[in-house]
Design an enzyme around this catalytic site. Structure first.
Site, PDB file in Angstrom:
ATOM      1  CG  HIS A  17      -1.906   0.996   1.398  1.00 53.90           C
ATOM      2  ND1 HIS A  17      -1.645   2.275   1.818  1.00 53.90           N
ATOM      3  CD2 HIS A  17      -3.235   0.937   1.178  1.00 53.90           C
ATOM      4  CE1 HIS A  17      -2.782   2.968   1.850  1.00 53.90           C
ATOM      5  NE2 HIS A  17      -3.761   2.182   1.467  1.00 53.90           N
ATOM      6  CG  ASP A  35       0.660  -1.886   6.207  1.00 50.87           C
ATOM      7  OD1 ASP A  35      -0.235  -1.835   7.078  1.00 50.87           O
ATOM      8  OD2 ASP A  35       0.545  -1.394   5.079  1.00 50.87           O
ATOM      9  CD  GLN A  68      -6.881  -4.210   4.341  1.00 50.86           C
ATOM     10  OE1 GLN A  68      -7.816  -4.915   4.731  1.00 50.86           O
ATOM     11  NE2 GLN A  68      -7.075  -3.007   3.825  1.00 50.86           N
ATOM     12  CE  LYS A  74      -7.187   0.086   6.159  1.00 46.95           C
ATOM     13  NZ  LYS A  74      -7.818   0.653   4.971  1.00 46.95           N
ATOM     14  CB  CYS A  99      -3.625   3.422  -1.499  1.00 43.64           C
ATOM     15  SG  CYS A  99      -4.834   4.692  -1.186  1.00 43.64           S
TER      16      CYS A  99
HETATM   17  C1  LIG Z   1      -2.370  -2.595   3.637  1.00 44.25           C
HETATM   18  C2  LIG Z   1      -2.686  -1.215   4.131  1.00 44.25           C
HETATM   19  N1  LIG Z   1      -1.726  -0.482   4.705  1.00 44.25           N
HETATM   20  C3  LIG Z   1      -1.939   0.756   5.172  1.00 44.25           C
HETATM   21  C4  LIG Z   1      -3.182   1.341   5.070  1.00 44.25           C
HETATM   22  C5  LIG Z   1      -3.354   2.736   5.574  1.00 44.25           C
HETATM   23  O1  LIG Z   1      -4.205   2.802   6.669  1.00 44.25           O
HETATM   24  P1  LIG Z   1      -4.656   4.250   7.148  1.00 44.25           P
HETATM   25  O2  LIG Z   1      -5.292   4.918   5.971  1.00 44.25           O
HETATM   26  O3  LIG Z   1      -5.631   4.006   8.219  1.00 44.25           O
HETATM   27  O4  LIG Z   1      -3.433   4.956   7.602  1.00 44.25           O
HETATM   28  C6  LIG Z   1      -4.236   0.609   4.471  1.00 44.25           C
HETATM   29  C7  LIG Z   1      -5.591   1.161   4.341  1.00 44.25           C
HETATM   30  O5  LIG Z   1      -5.919   2.005   3.551  1.00 44.25           O
HETATM   31  C8  LIG Z   1      -3.970  -0.681   3.993  1.00 44.25           C
HETATM   32  O6  LIG Z   1      -4.932  -1.402   3.403  1.00 44.25           O
END
Ligand SMILES: Cc1ncc(COP(=O)(O)O)c(C=O)c1O
Ligand SMILES: Cc1ncc(COP(=O)(O)O)c(C=O)c1O
Lengths: 163, 412, 412, 163
Positions: free
Chosen positions: B125, B201, B204, B227, B369
């Protein structure tokens, strides 16, 4: 499907399936301008062959996107090809006037004046895109190629020799 | 009925699922983007605001004491949920993105430079991508990328060469596009053998898998509240205490200091050293309620439900739509989380999502993203349906039916 | 009854004020620390969560569109509230502290270095202090400090010398300890004449004063939601568009990019360029409700109420407690916001706050995240009572009475 | 005042008004250790004159703080003055045992074992501080000087020559 016939008019689907002026031009001499819709990943590349007097000799479109952004780009290319710079800019303004009120509402901002309609400009086929204003998120799809074109015309006007 | 969860009962806990959209019930299939909130979370936040709201760690009166205990209670709940050894290691941020930036700005900027390498994957991401691109620009760190197999798994054939000389491996626990569950424990071992640290990370991962940062063997773990049934505005970082101790502060200001003079300052103890300014107080209370809701269901049951429902979706989508549908990612439900990205014939994902919305079916269309992954897959965007505890087979059936309608609309 | 506000009615809008603590009604006098939330804010957040919650800017379905409009509506409300020229210039952060760090990391790190100077004041909150101390350590920037007069005002006698060669002036609009309203417009003119920019820490200013960033003449303006009846977890930065355009991104990840490739990336348009990851969505909705609530009262009326109630407090505290009480800051109510810091005889502020709490009176005791100011005042801590729209003379009377009790308890 | 008599016992107020061992020692040779309570701004400075065998020859306290932190520091200084390092450490443990359960509750963390009580150690006057456990935020006030003392003893043990 109820609710969507305003969005997906037959002429839009036709331009989507059979895009006009699809392809590339050698750049340079042509101008190559990229546009992104960061929301959805749509990309459009506009190739412009602009004459010394600023008129649009030729235009090609590449990139990928949804039916709205692709058909809008296709119709845009047909509409501006062969037009003078002034005519092309009037078309941009007319098209954005058709879209703009709602684009601003999506932003939540009301401070800016809506773009004034251009009563003398005929949008023709492009009017099929009017249904998009009922779907505010899609307005950016429809305007993507137009904003990219505007940027290209500006670049052409600023650096006439570089073409 | 394959579900182990009593989804009918769970659905009732989520007020938004009573909503009608375009004359249809809401079929929410975008939880990988953000999950909906159960009444328990909404009410915990409301009750706290109406009875005990105050700033924390700053005052001695009763409601301030209650507020401090409630906020720290959120931290303890999160510690328990990811099985961190100590709540000193659990730092609240505004989201997972800030958590990863914290590692990039504090740990990486002070430990890495020219000649160092970071190993990422092609499925990351942007949150686990752009901070490292910036680091490369600023510090000359080398970035390397683990590629993907055709089945959407990490291609580990070259891992020995890639890891050689790397200082950090940063990888998603579960891909938000492909659904792939990555072999975190294996990567931890390989990283540690090579003298590198591992950042996971978990944005998910934590909502969907029983999470044990100690068993995963990682060194940094980022997660996000919205999430996992929790509120927006809160996320966090877990890291081993000795790493956090040695790291310089990142955001600075109130709360995170012990002393400030005109000529210098000393940081506060962990975890507060990394929490500058007024934190997301009410959000921590909501997060605790979300953790307790998920614990009430049981994360093993959540995982089982994901596997069963994803399996059902993979099966029915393929049976019903045949060649028209192309599903990205691993073919085995057991190898993936509750995320299904797909392409549908010549209908652009954006159009697909718009048409589905007319039937109340919410799926996301876009690059999620993960633009480098989109390029790798050779597409500009995908449609993505993702399930969670409140989804059932009827929701998947609704997706299938609305895909038929899109097909009819866009057929030549 | 000197109040222009119908405080009796306003009190009813704040559910927490019905609470009983230690057998007394809650007399909340700590709004400079964090304000309480009206029902309108709580309900706006709840209604949004139960009807339109989704992630923003990422999906095309109806509730996502509603969520995006609601979030951007929060931005527009904030733009209007501080009279920013454009909502592109209004960036959401998690609090004021992050907003100032954003300026320090992005603008200052890329524009300042050895030989440059930043002008602060001795009354700054740590949020507007420590980021600059860190910058000095990392970049060798010189820090200078505007001193204070005996009356707790900025001592501007030396300003011409201090400003000479400075690149940035960073000052609180209102001091959170002394209550002093600083001459922002004058500082803006002096700064601009000297070629410097002006950052205003508006954390205490915006909740209490009609705010017009254009009239103030500043270049950066930081504010925080939780002190202005809004939720925790949201704050922001306003800055002039050309500054923001030229500044590099700070936190990076999703939302704030236009494109990402393995070999580079391009940032998104303003304001999203500075909003990495999922932002405080529900909090923006609550913030808008807070802005509308304050607009409903009228900020001129809020200011008048502050002056009258603070005047009443200054008068009665002095009359009743005579030599026992020492009030810090300007003696004129018109020169200060709704904040009164004081020392009481030989009773330590911490003890004072504890004793007052027994009567339901909430005041803060401590250094108020302003340790350099504490040193300047020659104290380790102060007690601080601060008022807001829901306070009236009866609350001040309760403070006075409970001070008498503390006096009796600690009398020799 | 109801509810507060457990906190503000007479002996606590007496130590607050008439602090024992208030002052400074020349450092070096004495050890100077600072403690902060970042919550409220309390500061304590403990000056320790530690003999070669680790026993506390002399102790002085300066700094500023509330009645709880000041009286705790005053009682602490009286209690440890002249004691061996082991005795002083036992006192620290005993005092923290009296406080510790609630200190952890405030943190919200339950993972750590509470410090075991020291049945053989007599706390004497210090027991007056027991009422503090009913006021969790104040526990850090009461333990501030003890944590600072513990740090000083550690430093003395690590660098015996530097005194
Ligand atoms: C794999 C992953 N990493 C990071 C994020 C970023 O999370 P956040 O937008 O809550 O910072 C997301 C969600 O958009 C994600 O799916
Ligand atoms: C003057 C001043 N500046 C900055 C801040 C920091 O605000 P926040 O904690 O919301 O970041 C505060 C509040 O604590 C303040 O009073």
């Amino acid at each position: 499907m109820p609710g969507l016939e305003d969005l997906y008019r037959e002429i839009i689907l036709d331009h989507y399936r059979n895009p006009r002026n699809r392809g590339e031009l050698d750049a340079p001499p042509a101008l190559r301008v990229e546009g992104f819709n960061p929301l959805c990943g749509d990309e459009v590349v506009v190739y412009l062959d602009v004459a010394d007097d600023g008129s649009v000799n030729d235009i090609k479109i590449s990139g990928q996107g949804c039916s709205i952004s692709q058909s809008s780009a296709s119709m845009m290319s047909s509409a501006v090809k062969g037009k003078s710079a002034d005519e092309a800019r009037a078309l941009i303004r007319a098209f954005k006037a058709m879209m703009s009120i709602h684009e601003q509402r999506l932003d939540g901002s009301e401070e800016e004046e809506p773009i004034q309609a251009e009563p003398d400009v005929k949008l023709g086929d492009l009017e099929a895109l009017q249904g998009v204003v009922k779907f505010p998120v899609r307005i950016k799809c429809a305007t993507l190629s137009w904003n990219t074109l505007a940027q290209g015309l500006d670049e052409a006007a600023e650096a006439p020799d570089s073409q | 009925m394959t579900d182990r969860l009593d989804v009918a009962r769970i659905k009732k806990d989520f007020p938004i699922l009573e909503r009608v959209t375009h004359d249809h019930r809401l079929v929410y299939l975008d939880s990988a983007n953000s999950s909906q909130k159960p009444r328990a979370v909404i009410e915990a936040m409301e009750h706290f605001t109406e009875h005990s709201y105050a700033n924390i760690h700053r005052a001695v009166y009763e409601i301030a004491e209650e507020a401090t205990a409630a906020y720290e209670g959120g931290r303890e709940a999160m510690r328990r949920f990811i099985n961190a050894p100590s709540s000193r290691e659990v730092i609240f941020t505004k989201n997972a993105t800030e958590a990863i930036n914290l590692v990039a700005y504090s740990w990486a900027r002070h430990n890495l430079g020219e000649g160092d390498a970071i190993l990422l994957t092609e499925m990351e991401h942007h949150a686990n991508f752009v901070p490292w691109l910036v680091l490369r620009e600023e510090k000359g760190v080398e970035l390397r990328f683990i590629g993907l197999t055709e089945d959407g798994q990490l291609d580990l054939t070259d891992l020995d060469r890639l890891i050689d000389g790397a200082s950090l491996v940063a990888v998603a626990g579960i891909s938000n596009v492909l659904g792939t569950i990555n072999p975190v424990r294996h990567l931890a071992d390989v990283a540690h053998n090579a003298g590198a640290l591992l950042l996971v990370d978990g944005a998910q991962y934590t909502p969907h898998m029983p999470t044990d940062v100690q068993a995963l063997g990682c060194d940094f773990y980022a997660w996000t509240g919205h999430k996992m049934l929790g509120p927006s505005g809160i996320g966090g970082l877990w890291a081993r205490e000795e790493l956090l101790d040695a790291m310089p502060a990142f955001l600075t200001g109130g709360e995170m200091i012990r002393d400030v003079r005109l000529d210098g300052w000393t940081p506060n103890d962990l975890p507060w050293k990394f929490e500058a300014g007024t934190p997301p107080i009410v959000e921590a209370v909501g997060l605790r309620a979300a953790v307790e809701y998920l614990e009430g269901i049981g994360m093993d049951a959540v995982r089982e439900h994901d596997v069963e429902l994803t399996g059902y979706a993979l099966r029915t989508l393929t049976e019903r739509h045949g060649d028209k549908i192309t599903i990205h990612g691993p073919s085995e439900p057991a190898a993936r989380g509750g995320v299904i990205s797909f392409a549908y014939d010549n209908v652009h994902p954006h159009d697909l999502s718009q048409v589905l919305d007319q039937s109340g079916v919410c799926v996301r269309a876009g690059h999620h993203c993960a633009k480098p992954l989109m390029r790798r897959l050779g597409v500009g965007a995908t449609a993505r349906a993702s399930v969670y505890v409140y989804n059932d087979e009827a929701d998947v059936d609704a997706l299938n039916e609305s895909l038929d309608e899109a097909d009819r609309l866009f057929a030549i």
